[in-house]
Design a protein around this motif. Structure first.
Motif, PDB file in Angstrom:
ATOM      1  N   LYS A 110     -12.161  -8.129  36.272  1.00 37.67           N
ATOM      2  CA  LYS A 110     -11.147  -7.114  36.596  1.00 37.67           C
ATOM      3  C   LYS A 110      -9.984  -7.752  37.359  1.00 37.67           C
ATOM      4  O   LYS A 110      -8.808  -7.525  37.051  1.00 37.67           O
ATOM      5  N   GLU A 111     -10.320  -8.581  38.347  1.00 37.19           N
ATOM      6  CA  GLU A 111      -9.288  -9.250  39.145  1.00 37.19           C
ATOM      7  C   GLU A 111      -8.458 -10.198  38.274  1.00 37.19           C
ATOM      8  O   GLU A 111      -7.229 -10.235  38.383  1.00 37.19           O
ATOM      9  N   THR A 118      -5.701 -16.318  32.895  1.00 39.83           N
ATOM     10  CA  THR A 118      -6.532 -16.484  31.695  1.00 39.83           C
ATOM     11  C   THR A 118      -7.709 -17.428  31.916  1.00 39.83           C
ATOM     12  O   THR A 118      -8.784 -17.206  31.351  1.00 39.83           O
ATOM     13  N   ASP A 119      -7.539 -18.458  32.732  1.00 37.75           N
ATOM     14  CA  ASP A 119      -8.660 -19.371  32.994  1.00 37.75           C
ATOM     15  C   ASP A 119      -9.789 -18.649  33.728  1.00 37.75           C
ATOM     16  O   ASP A 119     -10.960 -18.776  33.363  1.00 37.75           O
ATOM     17  N   SER A 120      -9.434 -17.891  34.746  1.00 44.42           N
ATOM     18  CA  SER A 120     -10.445 -17.129  35.484  1.00 44.42           C
ATOM     19  C   SER A 120     -11.070 -16.064  34.596  1.00 44.42           C
ATOM     20  O   SER A 120     -12.259 -15.778  34.692  1.00 44.42           O
ATOM     21  N   MET A 121     -10.260 -15.488  33.707  1.00 47.78           N
ATOM     22  CA  MET A 121     -10.768 -14.465  32.797  1.00 47.78           C
ATOM     23  C   MET A 121     -11.836 -15.063  31.875  1.00 47.78           C
ATOM     24  O   MET A 121     -12.890 -14.461  31.674  1.00 47.78           O
ATOM     25  N   LYS A 122     -11.584 -16.247  31.339  1.00 48.94           N
ATOM     26  CA  LYS A 122     -12.544 -16.904  30.448  1.00 48.94           C
ATOM     27  C   LYS A 122     -13.843 -17.223  31.183  1.00 48.94           C
ATOM     28  O   LYS A 122     -14.926 -17.010  30.661  1.00 48.94           O
TER      29      LYS A 122
END
Length: 140
Positions: A110-111, A118-122
């Protein structure tokens, strides 16, 4: 007793060492990047990348299921080796820990979505898939 040409040996290893070993298996089913792969004795040699999923190992005595998080599978000469990033037998999965990991991954996802990272999302998506896989296997 079955002759050696009708059984396969299965071993699952992670960076932490061997997680599973059975030299009397009749069938192994793994989740590859290309789909589900079933292997019985005398199968043609194969190497495949694994996705986050399950490994089901069947023998005359029992049936085992493990949560496998990535890696690859190699089969030849009736020996199946799974080299996984991590793997846990169904009975060894700490469900409370997996639920906590799922909640953390959802919060990170969510954050990351809000900040467009995008890196943290992956990373959060992979962590979420791993946690869900462990929960699913524990309930199987």
């Amino acid at each position: 007793m079955a002759d050696n040409s009708s059984v396969l040996t299965v071993s699952i290893v992670t960076p932490d060492g061997e997680v599973y070993s059975n030299d009397k298996c009749s069938l192994a089913v793994v989740q590859t990047q290309s789909g589900e792969l079933g292997i019985m004795a005398n199968h043609i040699p194969v190497i495949a990348s694994l996705k986050i999923g399950s490994a089901q190992i069947k023998s005359a005595e029992n049936s085992d299921i493990l949560a496998v998080n990535g890696g690859f599978v190699e089969f030849s000469n009736n020996e199946l080796t799974i080299v996984a990033d991590s793997a846990e037998l169904k009975g060894d999965i700490d469900v409370a820990r997996a639920e906590s990991a799922k909640e953390r991954a959802q919060a990170h996802l969510k954050e990351a979505n809000e900040t467009h990272d995008t890196d943290s999302m992956k990373r959060a998506e992979v962590a979420l898939r791993r946690a869900i896989n462990r929960i699913d296997i524990s309930e199987h």
